[in-house]
Design a protein around this motif. Structure first.
Motif, short mmCIF file in Angstrom:
data_model
loop_
_atom_site.label_atom_id
_atom_site.label_comp_id
_atom_site.label_asym_id
_atom_site.label_seq_id
_atom_site.Cartn_x
_atom_site.Cartn_y
_atom_site.Cartn_z
N GLN A 13 -27.71 16.76 -0.70
CA GLN A 13 -26.86 16.44 -1.84
C GLN A 13 -26.65 14.93 -1.98
O GLN A 13 -26.62 14.42 -3.09
CB GLN A 13 -25.51 17.14 -1.62
N TYR A 14 -26.50 14.26 -0.88
CA TYR A 14 -26.08 12.85 -0.97
C TYR A 14 -27.13 11.86 -0.48
O TYR A 14 -26.81 10.73 -0.17
CB TYR A 14 -24.79 12.64 -0.17
N GLU A 15 -28.37 12.28 -0.41
CA GLU A 15 -29.41 11.38 0.10
C GLU A 15 -29.40 10.04 -0.63
O GLU A 15 -29.47 8.97 -0.02
CB GLU A 15 -30.79 12.05 -0.02
N GLY A 16 -29.26 10.12 -1.94
CA GLY A 16 -29.26 8.91 -2.75
C GLY A 16 -28.15 7.97 -2.36
O GLY A 16 -28.35 6.77 -2.18
N MET A 17 -26.97 8.53 -2.20
CA MET A 17 -25.80 7.72 -1.86
C MET A 17 -25.95 7.10 -0.48
O MET A 17 -25.62 5.92 -0.27
CB MET A 17 -24.54 8.57 -1.91
N ILE A 18 -26.48 7.88 0.46
CA ILE A 18 -26.68 7.36 1.81
C ILE A 18 -27.63 6.17 1.76
O ILE A 18 -27.35 5.11 2.29
CB ILE A 18 -27.23 8.45 2.75
N ASN A 19 -28.73 6.34 1.03
CA ASN A 19 -29.72 5.27 0.92
C ASN A 19 -29.16 4.03 0.24
O ASN A 19 -29.41 2.92 0.66
CB ASN A 19 -30.95 5.77 0.14
N LEU A 65 -17.04 12.16 6.34
CA LEU A 65 -17.91 11.01 6.58
C LEU A 65 -17.61 9.95 5.53
O LEU A 65 -17.16 10.27 4.44
CB LEU A 65 -19.38 11.42 6.47
N ASN A 66 -17.89 8.74 5.87
CA ASN A 66 -17.65 7.66 4.92
C ASN A 66 -19.00 7.19 4.37
O ASN A 66 -19.46 6.10 4.66
CB ASN A 66 -16.91 6.53 5.63
N LEU A 67 -19.61 8.07 3.56
CA LEU A 67 -20.96 7.76 3.07
C LEU A 67 -20.93 6.65 2.03
O LEU A 67 -21.88 5.91 1.85
CB LEU A 67 -21.61 9.01 2.48
N ASN A 68 -19.80 6.57 1.33
CA ASN A 68 -19.69 5.59 0.25
C ASN A 68 -19.34 4.20 0.76
O ASN A 68 -19.19 3.27 -0.02
CB ASN A 68 -18.62 6.07 -0.73
N ARG A 69 -19.21 4.07 2.06
CA ARG A 69 -18.89 2.81 2.72
C ARG A 69 -17.62 2.18 2.16
O ARG A 69 -17.58 1.01 1.85
CB ARG A 69 -20.05 1.80 2.62
N ALA A 146 -32.25 12.71 15.71
CA ALA A 146 -32.70 12.92 14.34
C ALA A 146 -31.50 12.90 13.39
O ALA A 146 -31.55 12.26 12.33
CB ALA A 146 -33.43 14.25 14.23
N LEU A 147 -30.43 13.56 13.78
CA LEU A 147 -29.23 13.61 12.94
C LEU A 147 -28.67 12.20 12.73
O LEU A 147 -28.30 11.81 11.63
CB LEU A 147 -28.17 14.51 13.58
N ASN A 148 -28.63 11.42 13.80
CA ASN A 148 -28.12 10.07 13.71
C ASN A 148 -29.00 9.22 12.79
O ASN A 148 -28.51 8.52 11.92
CB ASN A 148 -28.03 9.46 15.11
N THR A 149 -30.31 9.35 12.97
CA THR A 149 -31.24 8.55 12.16
C THR A 149 -31.12 8.92 10.69
O THR A 149 -31.25 8.10 9.80
CB THR A 149 -32.68 8.79 12.65
N MET A 150 -30.83 10.19 10.46
CA MET A 150 -30.74 10.70 9.10
C MET A 150 -29.46 10.20 8.41
O MET A 150 -29.45 9.92 7.22
CB MET A 150 -30.75 12.23 9.25
N LEU A 151 -28.38 10.05 9.17
CA LEU A 151 -27.10 9.74 8.54
C LEU A 151 -26.59 8.32 8.77
O LEU A 151 -25.76 7.83 8.00
CB LEU A 151 -26.02 10.73 9.03
N ALA A 152 -27.05 7.65 9.85
CA ALA A 152 -26.49 6.33 10.17
C ALA A 152 -26.80 5.33 9.06
O ALA A 152 -27.93 5.24 8.58
CB ALA A 152 -27.04 5.83 11.49
N GLN A 153 -25.77 4.58 8.64
CA GLN A 153 -25.96 3.62 7.56
C GLN A 153 -25.77 2.19 8.04
O GLN A 153 -26.17 1.26 7.39
CB GLN A 153 -24.97 3.93 6.43
N VAL A 180 -8.22 11.53 8.54
CA VAL A 180 -8.63 12.94 8.63
C VAL A 180 -9.66 13.06 9.74
O VAL A 180 -10.16 12.06 10.24
CB VAL A 180 -9.27 13.43 7.31
N ASP A 181 -10.00 14.28 10.12
CA ASP A 181 -11.05 14.48 11.11
C ASP A 181 -12.31 13.75 10.63
O ASP A 181 -12.70 13.90 9.49
CB ASP A 181 -11.35 15.98 11.29
N PHE A 182 -12.90 13.01 11.53
CA PHE A 182 -13.89 12.05 11.06
C PHE A 182 -15.13 12.01 11.92
O PHE A 182 -15.06 12.14 13.15
CB PHE A 182 -13.23 10.66 11.02
N MET A 183 -16.28 11.83 11.27
CA MET A 183 -17.53 11.70 11.99
C MET A 183 -18.13 10.33 11.72
O MET A 183 -18.23 9.91 10.57
CB MET A 183 -18.51 12.77 11.52
N ALA A 184 -18.50 9.64 12.79
CA ALA A 184 -19.11 8.32 12.63
C ALA A 184 -20.49 8.34 13.26
O ALA A 184 -20.66 8.86 14.37
CB ALA A 184 -18.25 7.26 13.27
#
Lengths: 447, 508
Positions: A13-19, A65-69, A146-153, A180-184
């Motif tokens: 859903q958010y690949e674009g935003m992550i990139n 997650l804070n995908l929007n930085r 893999a998960l980290n590489t996929m999501l780390a910004q 809130v409960d948070f994933m980094a």
């Protein structure tokens, strides 16, 4: 719902935003990492590598997650006071997974040294970052990487050019801060060119009483003749889950010291993989865990002696109280032709209660004959004779036990090559054993 | 085979003669001796030409029923086999061991071979096919009365059938039952029914399930209360027929306050195809009883190219049920192309003790993944593990062990030591110990070292006129002494020779 699904959905859903909020160099690996993650799924306890920790369960809860930085309002200097007296360090902060660049320490780093946000550096010096990023942390075998590489910004980059010596240790404070409960998802890239030297002290702190989940992938490239110290001190709280993957590649005659100390945590899984690719390389891999309540620490290490004449020393010590669970799995691989390898692996553990559990698995895989390799592991209690001896001399039982416990873990602390930090840790460990260190020392919350 | 032609000479004389010739040859051309020894290393590689009844290859319910019918087994045992077989069909071959196992076609193996089929079961020595007796004579197994002086009671098993058990009557006087398991099923069904599968259930693992479905012969030992078995009991296993698997099953029960020492040996002919051997050994030790189980495993290891050889996938487990019981495993593993074997102990009774002593030698292309499991359940239980691995040629040798201390096992104590010796730069030595400790009063220790024979040691021997080959033999025997000392006399001598022979020609 399977634990993987929410991450698969999130990425789709958010690949674009992550990139959009990351750098091209980092985005380059995302697709492949995503495919690998879908294929692998979270490791189960049936897999030898994750025998002692059920990863899927840890990733099942819903984290933000804070995908929007978005900027998280925090002034780390206000909440954190460096608590290592007499140690002059260059202090930097990483808030969740973003480098905090608003207040940088005064005093310049030597010419050519780069230290800062991985994302920014990747935009400014793409050729440099691309040369190293993702080269050690392969995504095809480990779903967490893999998960980290996929999501780390974002994350941190340290680059020390040829021959440069950083006199001052760098202190990096990872602050977990959220409402809130948070994933980094944090990414660290460290490159030391030929004969460069650096010392890095990393402290993990959790500022808020929410559940945190962090994944961290660290890649260290130690060039020929370089010296690198990595001290990691975890002082978080019981609701923190930490999954760290540390990859190190050493060239000839490099000397690396890795020391992971867990003083306070929730569930911690540290994977360390070191490959020695140049003759004369030496690695000292140390670890210590002091656990009580329901805490868990799972250290998984792998040292690959790929060439002759390398040295590795490994020492891990655990003190387990209450219902704590400790696990240590260490493998040393000596490849065919890696003659004159010297390798020592030791794991010693103290269990204080019936409920505490220790799993240990020291492994050797050797394909060369002219080597000196040994490993040893013990699980036991304090020596009754030593206790008796001390009590005879008027030291109360409780005090005697504490003294012996300090002595037990001091072996790990004594390997630290920073005098001030060594003293500080003696103090912290003592407080920890006395039950006075309830939460992280040094953050404003407990003051 | 050169040795067999000179059958008129005693073993020692033959060896002396061999050594002298060898020495002379050595002076002429040093490499020739090594080559020669390498070629004739496995001296049990002959086949015996006896009429053997082999059933059709393949495995299905019919075969299981056929084996059961041939052995005239009661209904409950057939049920046991069928349950195991159905379970086996649902299982997959384990892949966790540090072994490269080629695909095994379980349908290409015959699961029953009877070399005594010409006559309907031997009743006395005279009725046994003389070829069979000769075979066991060649192997040095004392089946004949003239060997009575050696004082070892032997159960000889060839392929699927127990050929002859000696000293049965003498033992019977004391109430000791020592016979083949098929006989025990017929004559002591209650005992067998009580204990069979009680230590290794049919669903335990892939090979245990297979064995439970098709097991043929093996030994059964029962030592009654308070009896100390006056002699060593021994079983000798031999695979003879081609394309057959051997699936023996051994069950030893030591009742309260009894003692028994049991030996097991095995050999197989040299054949180009691989042969499958999947056995189960179950041992039950009651209150204050002691069982000593020694194995010298010398199945055919394959040739220098790694062709042929026996796949040895064995489940051995002892259960110290009673208080103060003791079980000791000693193994010398020199044969088999692939070894997958973990003699284990469940320390159930309070104050029970277990020991595991092992020497595993691999040469050429052999692979061994062997070790033990010590499961501490009772209070004040103690276990010792001493494992010595020796790898040469292009072989892989792994120690894999588990020490588990359960919550209730107060004051459990374990000491493990596993050393590896590497001879040559193309072999591998690996150690995979697991320790799961769930009781704070437990003390568990593990130590391991890996090394090669040092130049200094060899130089010292050479200086004193000991040739390098002999020096290596000496050093290896010294290295393994701790384990060899635990073997009964007859076996210790055999094992020592085996060690030297297995490694000859391996160091350049």
């Amino acid at each position: 719902m399977k634990a993987e699904q929410q991450y698969i959905d999130l990425f789709t859903q958010y690949e674009g935003m992550i990139n959009q909020h990351s750098a091209e160099v980092m985005n380059h690996f995302r697709r492949q990492a995503f495919e690998d993650f879908c294929r692998l799924g979270f490791p189960t306890r049936k897999q030898e590598r994750y025998k002692y920790t059920d990863m899927a369960k840890l990733f099942l809860p819903d984290y933000g997650l804070n995908l929007n930085r978005l900027d998280i309002p925090v002034n780390p200097y206000e909440v954190f006071k460096c608590d290592v007296p007499n140690m002059s360090t260059a202090l930097y902060f990483v808030v969740n997974d973003a480098f905090y660049s608003k207040a940088l320490p005064t005093g310049h780093l030597p010419e050519g040294v780069l230290l800062g946000s991985l994302r920014e550096m990747a935009e400014q010096r793409p050729e440099l970052v691309a040369r190293y990023y993702g080269k050690l942390a392969g995504t095809s075998k480990d779903a967490i990487v893999a998960l980290n590489t996929m999501l780390a910004q974002d994350g941190l980059l340290l680059y020390v050019p040829k021959g440069v010596v950083l006199e001052k240790p760098i202190q990096l404070v990872n602050i977990l801060r959220a409402d809130v409960d948070f994933m980094a998802n944090r990414r660290v890239l460290i490159v030391l060119e030929e004969k460069a030297q650096a010392k890095l002290l990393v402290c993990d702190h959790a500022m808020d009483r929410v559940n945190f989940l962090t994944t961290q992938v660290v890649e260290v490239f130690a060039g020929a003749g370089s010296t690198f110290d990595w001290y990691e001190l975890e002082e978080t709280h019981n609701a923190t889950v930490r999954c760290s993957n540390l990859f190190v590649r050493q060239e000839s005659d490099s000397n690396v010291l890795l020391n992971g100390m867990t003083l306070h945590n929730g569930i911690t899984r540290n994977t360390t993989e070191v490959i020695l690719t140049g003759r004369g390389a030496e690695v000292n891999l140390l670890g210590m865990a002091i656990e009580d309540k329901q805490q868990r620490v799972d250290n998984h290490t792998f040292i690959d002696h790929a060439v002759p004449d390398c040295t590795s020393n490994e020492l891990f010590k655990y003190v387990l109280d209450d219902s704590a669970v400790g696990a240590f799995a260490g493998k040393v691989l000596v490849r065919e032709g890696a003659q004159h390898t010297s390798s020592r692996q030791t794991n010693r553990n103290l269990c204080a209660t019936r409920e505490a559990r220790m799993y240990t698995q020291p492994q050797l895989e050797i394909y060369a004959d002219d080597v000196k390799c040994s490993h040893g592991a013990t699980v036991g209690q304090l020596n009754e004779d030593a206790l008796f001896y001390m009590r005879q001399r008027g030291i109360p039982q409780k005090e005697a036990r504490l003294l012996l416990m300090f002595a037990f873990v001091n072996e790990v602390i004594d390997e630290i090559r920073l005098e001030a930090l060594k003293n500080r840790l003696h103090h912290l460990v003592e407080k920890r054993f006395r039950g006075e260190l309830n939460k992280c020392q040094g953050c404003a919350m407990c003051k | 085979m050169r040795n067999n032609n000179k059958s008129g000479m005693s073993a020692e004389a033959r060896e002396m003669d061999g050594r002298q010739t060898a020495k002379r040859k050595m002076e002429e051309e040093p490499n020739r001796l090594i080559k020669q020894i390498a070629q004739e290393k496995y001296k049990y590689g002959f086949t015996t030409d006896v009429h053997t009844e082999v059933i059709e290859r393949g495995l299905n319910e019919e075969v299981v029923r056929l084996i059961s019918a041939k052995k005239r087994e009661p209904e409950w045992l057939l049920e046991f086999r069928l349950k195991a077989f159905r379970h086996w069909q649902t299982m997959e071959m384990p892949a966790w061991a540090h072994l490269t196992i080629p695909e095994i076609d379980y349908q290409a193996i015959s699961y029953y071979a009877d070399p005594t089929a010409k006559k309907k079961g031997p009743k006395s020595m005279d009725e046994v096919d003389p070829e069979l007796i000769k075979t066991f004579d060649k192997l040095g197994i004392p089946l004949e009365e003239r060997m009575a002086l050696s004082g070892v009671a032997v159960d000889a098993v060839m392929d699927s059938i127990s050929v002859k058990t000696t000293f049965k009557e003498t033992l019977m006087e004391k109430g000791i039952i020592f016979c083949s398991i098929s006989e025990a099923v017929r004559e002591h069904p209650d005992l067998v029914k009580t204990y069979l599968g009680s230590v290794v259930p049919f669903c335990d693992n892939f090979f245990a399930a297979l064995n439970s479905a098709v097991f043929s012969d093996g030994s059964f030992v029962y030592i009654p209360k308070g009896v100390r078995c006056p002699m060593e009991l021994s079983t000798y296993f031999r695979i003879n027929a081609a394309n057959t698997g051997q699936f023996e099953r051994t069950l030893i029960v030591a009742d309260d306050d009894s003692y028994v020492s049991y030996l097991e040996g095995c050999t197989a002919p040299m054949r180009d195809e691989n042969q499958l051997h999947a056995a189960i050994v179950e041992i039950v030790v009651h209150d204050r009883a002691e069982v000593k189980y020694s194995t010298v495993q010398n199945w055919y290891p394959g040739d220098v190219e790694g062709k042929g050889g026996v796949y040895n996938f064995v489940t051995k487990r002892g259960h110290c049920r009673g208080v103060d019981s003791k079980l000791s495993w000693t193994q010398v593993e020199t044969g088999s192309a692939i070894t997958w074997k973990y003699p284990s102990c469940i320390l159930g009774g309070d104050n029970s003790q277990a020991e595991f002593y092992s020497v595993a030698v691999t040469n050429n292309y052999q692979q061994a993944d062997t070790g033990t499991k010590m499961i501490h359940i009772g209070k004040n239980t103690r276990s010792t593990i001493i494992s010595k691995g020796i790898s040469a040629g292009k072989s892989q040798n792994s120690y894999r062990g588990l020490v588990r201390v359960a919550e209730k096992a107060d004051n459990a104590r374990n000491y493990s030591q596993c050393d590896s010796l590497l001879l040559g730069s193309h072999c591998g030595a690996h150690t995979f110990p697991y320790m799961d400790v769930r009781n704070e009063t437990a003390i568990v220790e593990h130590e391991a070292t890996t090394s090669k024979i040092s130049e200094d040691q060899l130089f010292y021997c050479n200086q004193r006129g000991i040739p390098t080959e002999d020096a290596i033999g000496l050093i290896v025997n010294g290295y393994a002494k701790e384990v060899l000392n635990k073997l009964p006399m007859e076996f210790a001598v055999e094992a020592q020779k085996l060690l030297t022979v297995s490694l000859e020609g391996s160091v350049g």
